[in-house]
Design an enzyme around this catalytic site. Structure first.
Site, short mmCIF file in Angstrom:
data_model
loop_
_atom_site.label_atom_id
_atom_site.label_comp_id
_atom_site.label_asym_id
_atom_site.label_seq_id
_atom_site.Cartn_x
_atom_site.Cartn_y
_atom_site.Cartn_z
N TYR A 169 30.50 -66.27 2.99
CA TYR A 169 30.89 -65.51 1.79
C TYR A 169 29.69 -64.81 1.15
CZ TYR A 169 33.27 -64.82 -2.78
OH TYR A 169 33.82 -64.30 -3.93
N LYS B 184 29.20 -60.89 0.62
CA LYS B 184 29.05 -60.30 -0.71
C LYS B 184 27.70 -59.59 -0.89
CE LYS B 184 33.06 -61.21 -2.50
NZ LYS B 184 34.04 -60.10 -2.52
N1 LIG Z 1 37.23 -65.71 -8.92
C1 LIG Z 1 35.92 -65.61 -8.93
O1 LIG Z 1 35.24 -66.43 -9.58
C2 LIG Z 1 35.21 -64.55 -8.17
C3 LIG Z 1 33.82 -64.44 -8.32
C4 LIG Z 1 33.13 -63.45 -7.63
C5 LIG Z 1 33.81 -62.58 -6.82
N2 LIG Z 1 35.16 -62.67 -6.69
C6 LIG Z 1 35.80 -61.71 -5.80
O2 LIG Z 1 36.81 -61.02 -6.49
C7 LIG Z 1 37.85 -60.67 -5.59
C8 LIG Z 1 39.18 -61.19 -6.12
O3 LIG Z 1 39.11 -62.60 -6.26
P1 LIG Z 1 40.21 -63.49 -6.99
O4 LIG Z 1 39.48 -64.57 -7.66
O5 LIG Z 1 41.15 -62.64 -7.76
O6 LIG Z 1 40.91 -64.13 -5.70
P2 LIG Z 1 42.43 -64.50 -5.39
O7 LIG Z 1 42.37 -65.41 -4.24
O8 LIG Z 1 43.15 -64.92 -6.63
O9 LIG Z 1 43.03 -63.08 -4.94
C9 LIG Z 1 42.63 -62.44 -3.76
C10 LIG Z 1 43.78 -61.59 -3.28
O10 LIG Z 1 43.37 -60.95 -2.06
C11 LIG Z 1 44.45 -61.00 -1.16
N3 LIG Z 1 43.97 -60.89 0.23
C12 LIG Z 1 43.29 -61.82 0.95
N4 LIG Z 1 43.08 -61.38 2.20
C13 LIG Z 1 43.65 -60.14 2.29
C14 LIG Z 1 43.77 -59.20 3.34
N5 LIG Z 1 43.26 -59.43 4.55
N6 LIG Z 1 44.41 -58.04 3.07
C15 LIG Z 1 44.94 -57.79 1.84
N7 LIG Z 1 44.86 -58.66 0.81
C16 LIG Z 1 44.22 -59.83 1.03
C17 LIG Z 1 45.10 -62.35 -1.42
O11 LIG Z 1 46.42 -62.40 -0.88
C18 LIG Z 1 45.04 -62.42 -2.94
O12 LIG Z 1 46.18 -61.85 -3.55
C19 LIG Z 1 37.46 -61.26 -4.23
O13 LIG Z 1 36.81 -60.28 -3.46
C20 LIG Z 1 36.49 -62.35 -4.61
O14 LIG Z 1 35.62 -62.65 -3.56
C21 LIG Z 1 35.87 -63.64 -7.34
#
Ligand SMILES: NC(=O)c1ccc[n+]([C@@H]2O[C@H](COP(=O)([O-])OP(=O)(O)OC[C@H]3O[C@@H](n4cnc5c(N)ncnc54)[C@H](O)[C@@H]3O)[C@@H](O)[C@H]2O)c1
Length: 257
Positions: free
Chosen positions: A158, A162
């Site tokens: 990851y 990132k």
């Molecule tokens: N939540 C956090 O603390 C956090 C921190 C830093 C970065 N992020 C990043 O933010 C973004 C969103 O995270 P989140 O927390 O909302 O996660 P989440 O798991 O709630 O949502 C992610 C969404 O992406 C979809 N997804 C996964 N694989 C896919 C694919 N191959 N094609 C299409 N859709 C796909 C999932 O079905 C889900 O709806 C991600 O890139 C994550 O890495 C999140």
């Protein structure tokens, strides 16, 4: 052809992973800012539910099922958006997954799956959408990086993905800038979504405890919410941000970088 360069009300955005969490919040926010929004997610029903929330609030949205790591699926999704809403010029590469494990236990599948969704997915989506951006002479791409880009135990896959998103962002900013397209990244810290619940479960810590303990380590003494990230995405997608490109904004409640 509608002129998205001069008329913000004509702008069409794609948010990947828009079915829930941060992606759904970004979709709601861009719709509130006047854009028509396509929420792309793995399951049609998740994408539809997020789109329904936007239309219920008076916005324009469609749900599109696609796997961003699959070339054909991406071509189909972008084609559907073009047919149903018009040529997309705003793209938020937000879809993401976790397959955390310490290096010695990390499988090749764990590595490939994470790199596939985040990096290959952002590449495929950006390559498909840039054509429309270049045609219109205007566009915005926002890539979701993470504070994990700086290193995080159990996340070799990851954090590599990132950190990769940041290099990808800067290169696209250079390549697409001459065509009126800006490309920026948001690196969230701890944001309360299903992804965090998954981490708490893996660490065998009750979610409430996980959230309370995390908040104590964050300068503003709270965990982030999806709307905190959506606000940053809305800025990068706005007209006013036209002179900001190739940047990484940490949205982490403190100075992580
Ligand atoms: N939540 C956090 O603390 C956090 C921190 C830093 C970065 N992020 C990043 O933010 C973004 C969103 O995270 P989140 O927390 O909302 O996660 P989440 O798991 O709630 O949502 C992610 C969404 O992406 C979809 N997804 C996964 N694989 C896919 C694919 N191959 N094609 C299409 N859709 C796909 C999932 O079905 C889900 O709806 C991600 O890139 C994550 O890495 C999140």
């Amino acid at each position: 052809m509608t002129d998205q360069r001069t008329d913000p009300e004509q702008r069409i955005a794609i948010v990947t992973g828009g079915g829930r969490g941060i992606g759904a919040a970004v979709g709601r926010r861009l719709a509130r800012d006047g854009m028509a929004v396509a929420l792309v997610d793995l399951r049609q029903e998740d994408a539809d539910a997020a789109a329904a929330e936007i239309t219920a609030a008076g916005g324009r949205a469609v749900g599109v099922a696609a796997d961003v790591s699959d070339e054909e699926s991406v071509a189909g999704a972008v084609g559907r958006v073009e047919a149903e809403l018009g040529a997309p010029t705003v793209l938020v590469n937000n879809a993401g997954i976790l397959r955390d494990n310490l290096l010695f236990k990390m499988s090749v599948d764990d590595w490939d799956a994470v790199l596939g969704v985040h990096l290959r997915g952002a590449f495929l989506m950006s390559r498909a959408v840039q054509k429309h951006q270049v045609d219109q002479g205007w566009g915005r791409i926002v890539n979701l990086s993470s504070s994990s880009a700086l290193g995080n135990r159990g996340q070799a896959n990851y954090s590599a993905a990132k950190a990769g998103m940041q290099g990808f962002t800067k290169t696209l900013a250079i390549e697409l800038g001459p065509f009126g397209v800006t490309v920026n990244a948001i690196a969230p810290g701890f944001i309360e979504t299903a992804m965090i619940a998954q981490t708490a479960e893996r660490m065998k810590v009750p979610l409430e405890t996980f959230l309370t303990e995390a908040a104590k380590q964050i300068a503003v003494r709270r965990v982030g919410q999806p709307d905190d990230v959506a606000a940053a995405a809305a800025y990068f997608c706005s007209e006013e941000a036209g002179y900001v490109s190739g940047q990484v904004l940490y949205v982490a409640g403190g100075p992580l970088s």
